[in-house]
Motif scaffolding. Structure first.
Motif, mmCIF file in Angstrom:
data_model
loop_
_atom_site.group_PDB
_atom_site.id
_atom_site.type_symbol
_atom_site.label_atom_id
_atom_site.label_comp_id
_atom_site.label_asym_id
_atom_site.label_seq_id
_atom_site.Cartn_x
_atom_site.Cartn_y
_atom_site.Cartn_z
ATOM 1 N N VAL A 88 0.856 -1.175 0.000
ATOM 2 C CA VAL A 88 0.000 0.000 0.000
ATOM 3 C C VAL A 88 0.899 1.233 0.000
ATOM 4 O O VAL A 88 1.843 1.303 0.780
ATOM 5 N N ILE A 89 0.630 2.175 -0.893
ATOM 6 C CA ILE A 89 1.433 3.403 -0.951
ATOM 7 C C ILE A 89 0.588 4.574 -0.456
ATOM 8 O O ILE A 89 -0.485 4.846 -0.988
ATOM 9 N N ASP A 90 1.097 5.258 0.567
ATOM 10 C CA ASP A 90 0.459 6.476 1.079
ATOM 11 C C ASP A 90 1.202 7.654 0.452
ATOM 12 O O ASP A 90 2.424 7.704 0.469
ATOM 13 N N THR A 91 0.478 8.591 -0.115
ATOM 14 C CA THR A 91 1.136 9.683 -0.847
ATOM 15 C C THR A 91 0.794 11.044 -0.243
ATOM 16 O O THR A 91 -0.080 11.166 0.618
ATOM 17 N N GLU A 92 1.467 12.052 -0.738
ATOM 18 C CA GLU A 92 1.206 13.427 -0.369
ATOM 19 C C GLU A 92 -0.060 13.887 -1.096
ATOM 20 O O GLU A 92 -0.341 13.422 -2.193
ATOM 21 N N GLY A 93 -0.804 14.807 -0.493
ATOM 22 C CA GLY A 93 -1.954 15.372 -1.202
ATOM 23 C C GLY A 93 -1.512 16.295 -2.323
ATOM 24 O O GLY A 93 -0.327 16.620 -2.434
ATOM 25 N N ARG A 94 -2.440 16.725 -3.141
ATOM 26 C CA ARG A 94 -2.167 17.650 -4.250
ATOM 27 C C ARG A 94 -0.993 17.202 -5.124
ATOM 28 O O ARG A 94 -0.046 17.953 -5.344
ATOM 29 N N PRO A 95 -1.040 16.005 -5.636
ATOM 30 C CA PRO A 95 0.069 15.560 -6.472
ATOM 31 C C PRO A 95 0.126 16.376 -7.765
ATOM 32 O O PRO A 95 -0.909 16.815 -8.264
ATOM 33 N N GLU A 99 3.486 13.532 -11.425
ATOM 34 C CA GLU A 99 3.635 12.531 -10.354
ATOM 35 C C GLU A 99 2.465 11.549 -10.361
ATOM 36 O O GLU A 99 2.627 10.361 -10.104
ATOM 37 N N LEU A 100 1.305 12.109 -10.663
ATOM 38 C CA LEU A 100 0.102 11.286 -10.672
ATOM 39 C C LEU A 100 0.163 10.245 -11.781
ATOM 40 O O LEU A 100 -0.206 9.094 -11.599
ATOM 41 N N ARG A 101 0.671 10.688 -12.930
ATOM 42 C CA ARG A 101 0.829 9.743 -14.045
ATOM 43 C C ARG A 101 1.787 8.616 -13.677
ATOM 44 O O ARG A 101 1.525 7.451 -13.958
#
Ligand SMILES: Nc1ncnc2c1ncn2[C@@H]1O[C@H](COP(=O)(O)OP(=O)(O)O)[C@@H](O)[C@H]1O
Ligand SMILES: [Mg+2]
Length: 213
Positions: A88-95, A99-101
């Motif tokens: 499971v990857i937890d990410t920063e908001g507002r990518p 980065e999203l791609r």
């Protein structure tokens, strides 16, 4: 290779880390081998969640702490992951869009937590629109409605509205319970905090975990 489940959102504070930690916990309880990778270095991240559990005496086994490993993004070796069922990857908001791609390329499933307020739904649809502009990513992106008021129909209505707008939405509604905040403070899972609604909160996460893997 493990299934990669990424959690991302258009805004911060929507419940990404809470979802990522509990989803990993629910998969672990079901006997799957799972780890969490934290790509959000800020306060409130899963790394710090895990660290609080350790500092408070949790061993990661049999109750306190987290029953799975949490790695910093820089610190994760592919070898450690190869034997797992899920990551499971937890990410920063507002990518950023780029980065999203990249995240979409790496993930088998992209989970987008969202609250039920009109503003949050709007931001979520924006992100889903972007993800769905790529046919391949579209198939893999799903909204998870979270912090859903336990009373009333706001969750069901939001789910219907999002689906009408063309977004794929998980059936499970993750309801709002104080047990999640307590779990974050103690560095553990809602399952393991003393709270009258802890079991109910945990049931939501187990149900969600069965929907995604
Ligand atoms: N289902 C939920 N019920 C109650 N509180 C929640 C829930 N999900 C998240 N929260 C709370 O919302 C705040 C933000 O959650 P967090 O997971 O840190 O969001 P993010 O990682 O997106 O910034 C935290 O205080 C957290 O305890
Ligand atoms: Mg977070």
């Amino acid at each position: 290779m493990p299934k990669v489940l990424a959690v991302t959102s258009e805004k911060g504070g929507v419940g990404k880390s809470t979802l990522a930690v509990h989803l990993a916990g629910a998969l672990a309880e079901r006997g799957l081998k799972v780890a969490l990778i934290d790509e959000d270095p800020r306060v409130g991240s899963s790394i710090r969640w895990a660290a609080r559990g350790m500092n408070l005496g949790g061993s990661g086994v049999g109750g306190a702490g987290l029953p799975f490993a949490v790695y910093e993004a820089d610190d994760v070796k592919p070898k450690k992951l190869a034997a797992l069922d899920a990551v499971v990857i937890d990410t920063e908001g507002r990518p950023k869009r780029k980065e999203l791609r990249q995240l979409a390329d790496r993930a088998d499933l992209i989970l987008v937590p969202s609250g039920t307020s009109a503003l949050e739904l709007e931001a979520t649809l924006e992100l889903m629109d972007f993800l769905q502009s790529d046919a391949d990513a579209a198939r893999r992106a799903r909204v998870v409605l979270t912090r859903v008021p336990p009373v009333g129909r706001a969750g069901e209505e939001a789910r219907e509205d999002l689906r009408e707008a063309g977004a794929t939405v998980c059936n499970t509604l993750v309801r709002a319970y104080a047990a999640y905040q307590r779990a974050a403070e103690l560095g553990t899972l809602a399952r393991d905090v003393r709270d009258p609604r802890a079991d109910t909160a945990w049931e939501d996460m187990l149900a969600l975990s069965r929907e995604v893997l």
